[in-house]
Write an enzyme that holds these catalytic residues in place. Structure first.
Site, PDB file in Angstrom:
ATOM      1  N   ASP A  55      28.380  22.872  47.616  1.00 43.30           N
ATOM      2  CA  ASP A  55      28.183  22.890  49.071  1.00 43.30           C
ATOM      3  C   ASP A  55      27.078  23.894  49.430  1.00 43.30           C
ATOM      4  O   ASP A  55      26.690  24.004  50.596  1.00 43.30           O
ATOM      5  CB  ASP A  55      29.483  23.136  49.835  1.00 43.30           C
ATOM      6  CG  ASP A  55      30.147  24.461  49.490  1.00 43.30           C
ATOM      7  OD1 ASP A  55      29.602  25.223  48.662  1.00 43.30           O
ATOM      8  OD2 ASP A  55      31.232  24.730  50.059  1.00 43.30           O
ATOM      9  N   LYS A 124      35.454  20.542  42.731  1.00 42.65           N
ATOM     10  CA  LYS A 124      35.626  22.009  42.688  1.00 42.65           C
ATOM     11  C   LYS A 124      36.259  22.455  44.001  1.00 42.65           C
ATOM     12  O   LYS A 124      35.839  22.007  45.073  1.00 42.65           O
ATOM     13  CB  LYS A 124      34.291  22.722  42.469  1.00 42.65           C
ATOM     14  CG  LYS A 124      34.417  24.254  42.460  1.00 42.65           C
ATOM     15  CD  LYS A 124      33.196  24.950  41.886  1.00 42.65           C
ATOM     16  CE  LYS A 124      32.046  25.059  42.836  1.00 42.65           C
ATOM     17  NZ  LYS A 124      32.327  25.767  44.102  1.00 42.65           N
ATOM     18  N   GLU A 126      37.437  25.841  46.230  1.00 46.41           N
ATOM     19  CA  GLU A 126      37.478  27.297  46.470  1.00 46.41           C
ATOM     20  C   GLU A 126      38.889  27.667  46.902  1.00 46.41           C
ATOM     21  O   GLU A 126      39.443  27.036  47.805  1.00 46.41           O
ATOM     22  CB  GLU A 126      36.514  27.680  47.604  1.00 46.41           C
ATOM     23  CG  GLU A 126      35.081  27.772  47.178  1.00 46.41           C
ATOM     24  CD  GLU A 126      34.169  28.221  48.314  1.00 46.41           C
ATOM     25  OE1 GLU A 126      34.639  28.912  49.248  1.00 46.41           O
ATOM     26  OE2 GLU A 126      32.982  27.866  48.273  1.00 46.41           O
ATOM     27  N   GLU A 193      32.980  34.008  41.078  1.00 48.77           N
ATOM     28  CA  GLU A 193      31.742  34.356  41.791  1.00 48.77           C
ATOM     29  C   GLU A 193      31.782  35.797  42.295  1.00 48.77           C
ATOM     30  O   GLU A 193      32.753  36.218  42.958  1.00 48.77           O
ATOM     31  CB  GLU A 193      31.514  33.394  42.978  1.00 48.77           C
ATOM     32  CG  GLU A 193      30.242  33.747  43.763  1.00 48.77           C
ATOM     33  CD  GLU A 193      29.697  32.648  44.652  1.00 48.77           C
ATOM     34  OE1 GLU A 193      30.236  31.532  44.622  1.00 48.77           O
ATOM     35  OE2 GLU A 193      28.730  32.933  45.383  1.00 48.77           O
TER      36      GLU A 193
HETATM   37  O1  KIV Z   1      28.048  25.654  46.084  1.00 51.15           O
HETATM   38  C1  KIV Z   1      27.649  26.042  44.979  1.00 51.15           C
HETATM   39  O2  KIV Z   1      26.514  25.779  44.554  1.00 51.15           O
HETATM   40  C2  KIV Z   1      28.577  26.813  44.178  1.00 51.15           C
HETATM   41  C3  KIV Z   1      28.061  27.477  42.942  1.00 51.15           C
HETATM   42  C4  KIV Z   1      27.169  28.595  43.276  1.00 51.15           C
HETATM   43  C5  KIV Z   1      29.143  27.871  42.029  1.00 51.15           C
HETATM   44  O3  KIV Z   1      29.711  26.926  44.506  1.00 51.15           O
END
Ligand code: KIV
Length: 278
Positions: A55, A124, A126, A193
């Site tokens: 994102d 993915k 968060e 991160e």
């Molecule tokens: O949104 C993204 O590109 C990410 C990476 C930096 C891990 O979450």
């Protein structure tokens, strides 16, 4: 073999969630972001293991101040483009802000859209302990989940900016708990991160799934960078932990400037194009 499979896709050669999961302790994982087919082809050719449609596209592609405006439609649009450029790398799509936070049901529905409409092989998410149930339900639906703890950019307003996390003992313990909860919920890997190196090492030792660091030091099982930072493509702020391996932005400006000068001076195109003359 399905007839619709592109010829370059040899299933045995492709990365996959199970292969990524099994890589811990055997090899360092290399992950980059990509947002279009041209870059996807190039990073795949370079041999990266994982490509993420992050994102971060809200910032580096759309020019926003943060990632919060990105939608499931946006991620799916870029996912379809990137998928067409990959022959080997594993493709992961970010679950955007408010596409999963509301409930585990919403999380499953949004993850399903990413797989069906975005051609992703995994999503993915968060979030730590409070989102473990969301992760569990997505995994139970047959969708591999990559976790993401530490600095979670979707919480930028709550955090008061993009700041290193886990500096106090209490914060560090919470991040360790988060990572363990996401592993326990069935994630096959986890992004760490912007956390101190020592904490990243502790988390990496504490979980059996690969950790993929960004601004988290060298002890992680892999590393991820935003492609624009890696290439030196942007003109804006670059995080201190990122490394530019090229100055592609400068190369583009030089090339377009050369083109503009030739157009204005009448050098390009040539008066007679040899290819068009019989
Ligand atoms: O949104 C993204 O590109 C990410 C990476 C930096 C891990 O979450």
């Amino acid at each position: 073999m399905y007839l619709s499979s592109p010829p370059s896709q040899n299933a045995q050669d492709r990365e996959s969630a199970p292969k990524i999961r099994a890589s811990k302790g055997n090899r360092k994982l290399v992950m980059v972001t990509a947002y279009d087919v041209a870059m996807a082809r190039l990073v795949d050719e370079a041999g990266v293991d994982i490509v993420l449609v992050g994102d971060s596209l809200g910032m580096v592609f759309q020019g926003g101040q943060n990632t919060l405006g990105v939608t499931v439609d946006d991620v799916c649009y870029h996912g379809r483009a990137v998928a067409r450029g990959l022959a080997r790398a594993h493709l992961v799509g970010d679950m955007p802000f408010m596409s999963y936070q509301v409930s585990p049901e919403q999380a499953v529905a949004s993850a399903g859209r990413l797989i069906k409409e975005g051609a992703f092989e995994a999503v993915k998410v968060e979030g730590g302990e409070p989102f473990a149930e969301h992760v569990r339900r997505i995994v139970l639906s047959g969708i591999p989940v990559m976790g993401h703890v530490g600095l979670m950019p979707q919480s930028v307003h709550a955090l008061g900016g993009f700041r290193v996390q886990g500096k106090t003992e209490a914060q560090a313990e919470a991040i360790l708990r988060d990572a363990k909860a996401i592993e326990e919920a069935g994630a096959y890997s986890i992004v760490l991160e912007a956390i101190p190196t020592a904490l990243a090492q502790k988390v990496t030792n504490a979980v059996s799934i690969p950790t993929i660091g960004i601004g988290a030091g060298a002890s992680c099982d892999g590393q991820v960078l935003v492609l624009n930072d890696l290439l030196g493509l942007g003109r804006g702020h670059v995080p201190s932990f990122a490394k530019a391996y090229a100055k592609v932005g400068d190369t583009i400006v030089e090339a377009v400037d050369a083109y503009a000068r030739e157009v204005r001076s009448g050098v390009f195109p040539p008066a007679r194009s040899p290819k068009l003359v019989k």
